[in-house]
Design a protein around this motif. Structure first.
Motif: not given
Length: 261
Positions: A63-91
């Protein structure tokens, strides 16, 4: 299926629901490798059935592929934020290592000759080498490192300016001005003007690519106004109410008489 992190059966999804939906664990006599493996297999199948914990989480991912950021599940948003921050630190860590290695390599470049100054390119390049070699005597850096940094700046300004990067174009302009100043300073007085003029022409020709698409004309945006003005005049007239028939209060002027037949 759960939408927008709304509670299911009055409760929000919790990881502990995965354990609540598991089949009963085998008793102590049956607690061997075969019994434990069968129990895990049954638990895995149960969680993937409709209404199971993993089934619901997979539905939220789809469902997250077809909804906005605010409508996505909290655990999906947390996982994406954690992954994005980890990628930024690695870069950032990789960029720091690359920058450190580049600067160290430039500092370790062995000193090279200033060239013979022959040819069209040597007329422009030789004074720059001489100027950088003279200045490096007062700096804790090798002349070859200064020359390599000068070349790198020009290359990045040329390539970045070709792709329209504003910072690269500023670096290209400073690179050209600095190069002309070094050539004017290091060239003998007899050929100073000719060498500087030749370098200016070369820099102008290269600027055709570095400053591609740049225009000095002001950009005028003709947009229709976002508001409309409709002038209007509002006249408010007060009309007195007519007096009742036969009303005679004696307040008429003396020269007014009723019409008589």
């Amino acid at each position: 299926m759960q939408h927008d992190d709304k509670p299911t059966n009055g409760q929000h999804p919790n990881f502990l629901d995965l354990f609540n939906q598991l089949p009963p664990e085998p008793s102590a006599p049956e607690l061997n490798s075969t019994g434990r493996l069968g129990w895990l297999r049954a638990a895995w199948k149960t969680s993937w059935k409709e209404g199971g914990f993993l089934y619901e989480r997979w539905e939220e991912v789809g469902q997250a592929r077809h909804v906005s950021w605010h409508e996505a599940a909290n655990w999906i948003k947390a996982a994406l934020l954690f992954g994005g921050l980890s990628l930024i630190v690695l870069m950032l860590d990789a960029a720091g290592d690359i920058t450190s290695a580049t600067l160290k390599a430039l500092s370790d470049v062995p000193a090279s000759g200033a060239g013979d100054g022959s040819g069209m390119w040597g007329t422009v390049d030789h004074p720059i080498r001489v100027f950088l070699a003279d200045q490096a005597a007062y700096l804790p850096v090798a002349p070859a490192a200064l020359y390599a940094f000068w070349q790198l700046t020009g290359l990045l300004g040329l390539v970045g300016g070709f792709f329209g990067n504003a910072g690269a174009r500023i670096a290209w302009l400073l690179f050209g001005i600095g190069s002309l100043a070094m050539i004017w300073s290091a060239t003998p007085a007899g050929g100073r003007a000719a060498a500087t003029g030749l370098a200016a022409l070369m820099w102008a020709l290269a600027s055709i690519f570095a400053l591609r698409g740049l225009s000095l004309r002001p950009i005028v945006h003709n947009h229709p106004p976002q508001y409309q003005f409709n002038p209007a005049v509002h006249l408010h007239a007060t009309i007195p109410a007519p007096a009742p028939a036969g009303d005679d209060y004696g307040d008429e002027p003396d020269n007014v008489h009723p019409l008589q037949r």
